[in-house]
Design an enzyme around this catalytic site. Structure first.
Site, PDB file in Angstrom:
ATOM      1  N   ARG A  36      50.799  25.399  47.288  1.00  0.00           N
ATOM      2  CA  ARG A  36      49.610  24.933  48.030  1.00  0.00           C
ATOM      3  C   ARG A  36      49.866  23.588  48.711  1.00  0.00           C
ATOM      4  NH1 ARG A  36      44.763  26.894  43.995  1.00  0.00           N
ATOM      5  NH2 ARG A  36      44.572  28.942  44.925  1.00  0.00           N
ATOM      6  N   LYS A 197      38.435  47.296  38.958  1.00  0.00           N
ATOM      7  CA  LYS A 197      37.055  47.780  39.075  1.00  0.00           C
ATOM      8  C   LYS A 197      36.664  48.118  40.501  1.00  0.00           C
ATOM      9  CE  LYS A 197      34.966  45.599  35.109  1.00  0.00           C
ATOM     10  NZ  LYS A 197      33.946  44.654  34.676  1.00  0.00           N
ATOM     11  N   GLY A 353      43.821  37.533  45.068  1.00  0.00           N
ATOM     12  CA  GLY A 353      44.074  37.587  43.629  1.00  0.00           C
ATOM     13  C   GLY A 353      45.350  38.275  43.199  1.00  0.00           C
ATOM     14  N   GLY A 376      38.973  34.180  46.434  1.00  0.00           N
ATOM     15  CA  GLY A 376      37.575  34.475  46.765  1.00  0.00           C
ATOM     16  C   GLY A 376      37.304  34.393  48.260  1.00  0.00           C
TER      17      GLY A 376
END
Ligand code: AMP
Length: 395
Positions: A36, A197, A353, A376
Site C-alpha cells: 500500500r 456466501k 478480498g 469494500g
C-alpha cells in the site's frame, strides 16, 4: 467519468495534503506487506517533482483513541525506505505539532501526520475536524481507494474546503479499471464469482447482469444454486433462505442472455480441514456426509473454454477453500487460466478480498491486468454505487 487527476496540475510551490492508505499489516514492529505504501509512491513523486511538498495522512488499524501500538511511528521507517527520502513525522494530527511542521514544510519535503483515527471525528466525518485538516495545505489529493467508500473526514468531507482537489494515480487507476469492465469492456465479458456466501454477492450479481455475457459461479456460493435446481449437495455450505433468490438470478440470466456456468464436479471431504480425505463427486449427487471444498477437474476444464474465450474478465472470490493447500487446486488453476487469457490480450481485473489473497498466494499478481487494492470499495463499485470519496472529488 471525467476525472480531475494530478497530471492536470502543477504542484510547484504548493502544500498538498494527500489521503493515502497506509493501513499496512505490522508484526513485531515490522511492516510485513508494504504494497500500500508502494502504491502511493507515484502520486507523491509527481507532487515533489513538480516542486511542491506533501502532507500525508492515513489511518492505521482501528484504535480507540490514542494508541502507541498504532502510531505512525511504527511505519515511519518503512515509508522513508519506500519513498527513499526523509519523512518528517508529526506527533499529532491537527494539534500544535502538525500545524507548526506543516507551516515550516519546504518544497520537496514530506510530512506524515499521526494516525487519523486517534480522533473519533475522522470516522464520524466531522466538519470542523476536516476543516482543521484542510487548513494545513493548499491542495487536496485523494489516493486512498481502500477507504473511498467511507464518508470520513479525510476521505470525503475535507474535499469541500479545496478548489484544487484531485484524483491521485492509484485512485485514477482503480476507477479506470472498474470502468474498463463495467462501461467499456470488450465482449465477451466474463465475471467469475466465488467465495463462501451468495448473500454477500447478490447486489453485484444484480448489477453486472446487464453488462456481462458469462458468469462462472464457484466456491461455496455454487451449492445454493445447485440445491435450488434439485441437486443433492451433502453437507456443503448452503444458504437455504437464498434459494428463491438463486432461482430468480437463474431466470434473470436467461432473460438477459447471460450464460451461467456452475461447477459440474467437486472435490469433497468429510471434515473441514486440510488433512481430510478427499473424493470427487458430481455436484448434483454429493453423499450426505461429504461437503464440497474445491472445483473438480471437469469443472475447470469447462471453465477453461469460457475464460480463454473472454476479452474482459472480472474475478471476485475463490472457487474453493484455497487457504487449505489440498483444496486450493481449482482456484490456482482458474488463476492460471485468467493469467493465460490476459497474456492472450484479455483485460482482467481481480478485486475484493479473498481473490486478491489467492492471486498473491499463487504469484499471479503480475500476470493479470489489475489487482484492486480496495476490498469494500471495490465491492461497492461493482454493486454500481458511486463512492462518497469519489463523489466529493467530482462535485
Ligand atoms: P468471500 O469472502 O465471500 O469471497 O469468501 C471467501 C471464502 O470462501 C474463502 O475463505 C474460502 O475458503 C471460502 N470458500 C470457498 N469455497 C468454499 C466452499 N466450497 N466451502 C466453504 N467455504 C468456501
Amino acid at each position: 467519468m471525467i476525472m480531475n487527476t494530478i497530471y492536470k496540475f502543477n504542484f510547484n510551490n504548493k502544500k498538498t495534503i494527500v489521503r493515502v492508505d497506509f493501513n499496512v499489516p505490522i508484526e513485531r514492529d515490522k511492516v510485513t506487506d508494504n504494497s500500500r505504501i508502494v502504491a502511493a509512491k507515484t502520486t507523491i513523486e509527481k507532487i515533489i517533482s513538480d516542486g511542491g511538498s506533501c502532507i500525508l495522512m492515513s489511518h492505521l488499524g482501528r484504535p480507540q483513541g490514542h494508541d502507541n501500538n498504532l502510531s505512525m511511528q511504527k511505519i515511519h521507517a518503512e515509508v522513508e525506505s519506500v519513498l527513499k527520502t526523509k519523512v518528517i513525522l508529526s506527533r499529532d494530527v491537527v494539534g500544535n505539532d502538525s500545524i507548526m511542521k506543516a507551516k515550516n514544510l519546504s518544497n520537496g519535503q514530506v510530512l506524515l501526520l499521526e494516525n487519523l483515527r486517534f480522533h473519533k471525528e475522522e470516522t464520524e466525518g466531522d466538519l470542523a475536524f476536516a476543516k482543521k485538516l484542510s487548513s494545513l495545505a493548499d491542495c487536496y489529493v485523494n489516493d486512498a481507494f481502500g477507504t473511498a467508500h467511507r464518508a470520513h473526514a479525510s476521505t470525503t468531507i475535507i474535499a469541500q474546503f479545496f478548489e484544487n482537489k484531485f484524483f491521485g494515480c492509484l485512485l485514477e487507476k482503480e476507477v479506470k479499471s472498474i470502468e474498463k469492465v463495467m462501461k467499456s469492456g470488450e465482449k465477451p465479458i466474463l465475471a467469475i464469482l466465488g467465495g463462501a456466501k451468495i448473500s454477500s454477492k447478490i447486489p453485484i450479481i444484480n448489477n453486472i447482469m446487464d453488462v456481462v455475457d458469462h458468469i462462472i459461479i464457484g466456491g461455496g456460493m455454487s451449492f445454493t444454486f445447485v440445491k435450488a435446481m434439485g441437486g443433492k449437495i451433502g453437507s456443503s455450505i448452503c444458504e437455504d433462505e437464498m434459494i428463491p433468490i438463486a432461482l430468480e438470478i437463474l431466470d434473470r440470466a436467461k432473460d438477459n442472455n447471460v450464460k451461467i456456468h456452475l461447477p459440474t464436479d467437486v472435490v469433497c471431504a468429510k471434515e473441514f480441514n486440510n488433512e481430510a480425505q478427499s473424493k470427487q463427486f458430481d455436484i448434483y449427487s454429493i453423499p450426505k456426509d461429504y461437503e464440497g471444498m474445491d472445483a473438480g477437474k471437469n469443472s475447470i476444464e469447462a471453465f477453461k473454454k469460457v475464460v480463454l474465450n473472454s476479452n474482459t474478465i472480472l474475478w471476485n472470490g475463490p472457487v474453493g477453500v484455497f487457504e487449505f493447500s489440498n483444496f486450493s487446486h481449482g482456484t490456482k488453476e482458474l488463476g492460471n487460466l485468467v493469467a493465460q487469457s490476459t497474456s492472450n490480450g484479455a483485460f482482467s481485473l481481480v478485486g475484493g478480498g479473498d481473490s486478491v489473497a489467492a492471486v498473491k498466494k499463487f504469484g499471479l499478481q503480475n500476470k493479470v491486468s489489475y489487482v484492486s487494492t480496495g476490498g469494500g470499495a471495490m465491492l461497492e463499485s461493482l454493486e454500481g454505487k458511486t463512492l462518497p470519496g469519489i463523489n466529493a472529488l467530482i462535485s
